[in-house]
Design a protein around this motif. Structure first.
Motif, mmCIF file in Angstrom:
data_model
loop_
_atom_site.group_PDB
_atom_site.id
_atom_site.type_symbol
_atom_site.label_atom_id
_atom_site.label_comp_id
_atom_site.label_asym_id
_atom_site.label_seq_id
_atom_site.Cartn_x
_atom_site.Cartn_y
_atom_site.Cartn_z
ATOM 1 N N HIS A 14 -88.650 -29.287 -10.467
ATOM 2 C CA HIS A 14 -88.949 -28.454 -11.650
ATOM 3 C C HIS A 14 -87.841 -28.564 -12.693
ATOM 4 O O HIS A 14 -87.194 -27.564 -13.019
ATOM 5 C CB HIS A 14 -89.119 -26.985 -11.231
ATOM 6 C CG HIS A 14 -90.284 -26.744 -10.371
ATOM 7 N ND1 HIS A 14 -91.579 -26.763 -10.831
ATOM 8 C CD2 HIS A 14 -90.352 -26.519 -9.036
ATOM 9 C CE1 HIS A 14 -92.398 -26.538 -9.828
ATOM 10 N NE2 HIS A 14 -91.693 -26.397 -8.723
ATOM 11 N N GLU A 16 -88.146 -28.734 -15.738
ATOM 12 C CA GLU A 16 -88.511 -27.980 -16.952
ATOM 13 C C GLU A 16 -87.904 -26.573 -16.952
ATOM 14 O O GLU A 16 -87.658 -26.008 -18.021
ATOM 15 C CB GLU A 16 -90.039 -27.915 -17.119
ATOM 16 C CG GLU A 16 -90.791 -26.983 -16.192
ATOM 17 C CD GLU A 16 -90.985 -27.535 -14.779
ATOM 18 O OE1 GLU A 16 -90.560 -28.674 -14.527
ATOM 19 O OE2 GLU A 16 -91.542 -26.820 -13.925
ATOM 20 N N HIS A 19 -84.494 -27.005 -18.339
ATOM 21 C CA HIS A 19 -84.629 -27.385 -19.748
ATOM 22 C C HIS A 19 -84.941 -26.149 -20.586
ATOM 23 O O HIS A 19 -84.348 -25.932 -21.637
ATOM 24 C CB HIS A 19 -85.739 -28.427 -19.914
ATOM 25 C CG HIS A 19 -85.331 -29.777 -19.416
ATOM 26 N ND1 HIS A 19 -86.222 -30.771 -19.150
ATOM 27 C CD2 HIS A 19 -84.106 -30.286 -19.133
ATOM 28 C CE1 HIS A 19 -85.569 -31.844 -18.732
ATOM 29 N NE2 HIS A 19 -84.285 -31.563 -18.713
ATOM 30 N N PHE A 20 -85.864 -25.333 -20.092
ATOM 31 C CA PHE A 20 -86.254 -24.139 -20.848
ATOM 32 C C PHE A 20 -85.077 -23.170 -20.977
ATOM 33 O O PHE A 20 -84.838 -22.597 -22.049
ATOM 34 C CB PHE A 20 -87.446 -23.446 -20.186
ATOM 35 C CG PHE A 20 -87.906 -22.229 -20.935
ATOM 36 C CD1 PHE A 20 -88.487 -22.345 -22.191
ATOM 37 C CD2 PHE A 20 -87.724 -20.956 -20.409
ATOM 38 C CE1 PHE A 20 -88.882 -21.224 -22.901
ATOM 39 C CE2 PHE A 20 -88.126 -19.831 -21.116
ATOM 40 C CZ PHE A 20 -88.710 -19.965 -22.360
#
Lengths: 195, 85
Positions: A14, A16, A19-20
């Motif tokens: 995961h 992301e 990144h988020f």
């Protein structure tokens, strides 16, 4: 994200999430840069040269460190993937990625950020734009942040036993909560007769 | 006097607001089994937009009663967003 980053190999399932996390911090850094730019343009702090330029340079340094640090950590999953693709042990990655060359500018940046946020709260109090609770609260937490950054710098992130709580004051969101509280203080200050 | 008490209560509420809201948002964290990243991003976006909108309306309606030019408060105030990262 309501949870600390998972720095293990599981992160690669995961990427992301991390990144988020750093996209949100980027937005906060941009708000900080926007805030500083407005204040210096309007000379809200009523500073004269050379103090005005010294503070402007410190604000730029704090902003630059945020952008550099968030970019560095945004790319953590990509670095971890490259590391494991080379057949290296994922558990060793964090020490290699966040090495002394990252700790020194990171801790120095945090020292600058806490110092200017504390200065900001004190200056706004001197200008009667916030109430006393704002600089008191900001300086209490800001001093903890400065102690934390200094200990991390000196020990190269190997905090002595019993002092691990200092990591709490080193997380990137802490200078932002101090800025948020300054925002609360600015927006809730009643209008003074002469203003 | 009543205005002063209300203002103090508001300050207390706003000081703890990020933690109160953070606890509510935490239920949707993608780190919890069954929660999706998309829902979390959507919820965080909606909460942030709602705060921004409320702030905008308050400043538009009551801008004149602020002690300080309002340009500085909102960006600083909105940095609350980073606390839910």
């Amino acid at each position: 994200m309501a949870a600390p980053p998972d720095l293990s190999i599981v992160m690669l399932q995961h990427p992301e999430r991390e990144h988020f996390r750093y996209i949100v911090l980027f937005i906060a850094a941009l708000l900080f840069g926007f805030y500083a730019a407005i204040q210096f343009r309007n000379n809200t702090f009523q500073l004269t040269n050379p103090l005005k330029w010294i503070m402007a340079v410190l604000f730029v340094l704090a902003f630059a460190e945020m952008i550099w640090e968030f970019s560095h950590h945004y790319l953590y999953p990509e670095g971890l993937k490259k590391w494991t693709d080379e057949g290296k042990n994922a558990d060793d990655f964090v020490k290699s990625y966040d090495n002394i060359h990252v700790i020194i500018p990171g801790a120095t940046g945090r020292l600058i950020q806490f110092s200017i946020v504390m200065w900001l709260a004190i200056r706004l109090y001197q200008l009667r734009k916030v109430k006393i609770w704002s600089p008191v609260l900001t300086c209490l937490i800001g001093l903890m942040g400065i102690i934390s950054a200094t200990v991390i710098l000196v020990t190269e992130m190997h905090l002595p036993k019993g002092f691990e709580f200092l990591f709490l004051f080193f997380i990137p969101g802490i200078p932002f909560i101090l800025l948020y509280w300054t925002g609360v203080a600015l927006l809730t200050r009643e209008k003074l007769p002469h203003n | 006097m009543a205005k002063q008490i209300l203002r103090t209560l508001l300050v207390f509420f706003l000081i703890f607001f990020p933690f109160l809201t953070g606890n509510l948002i935490a239920k949707f964290t993608p780190y919890k089994e069954g929660n999706s990243m998309t829902s979390y991003v959507l919820i965080l976006t909606l909460v942030t937009l709602a705060i921004g909108l409320i702030l905008f309306l308050i400043i538009r309606r009551y801008g004149q009663s602020f002690n300080t030019p309002v340009s500085g408060g909102p960006p600083s105030f909105l940095s609350v967003l980073s606390l839910w990262e």
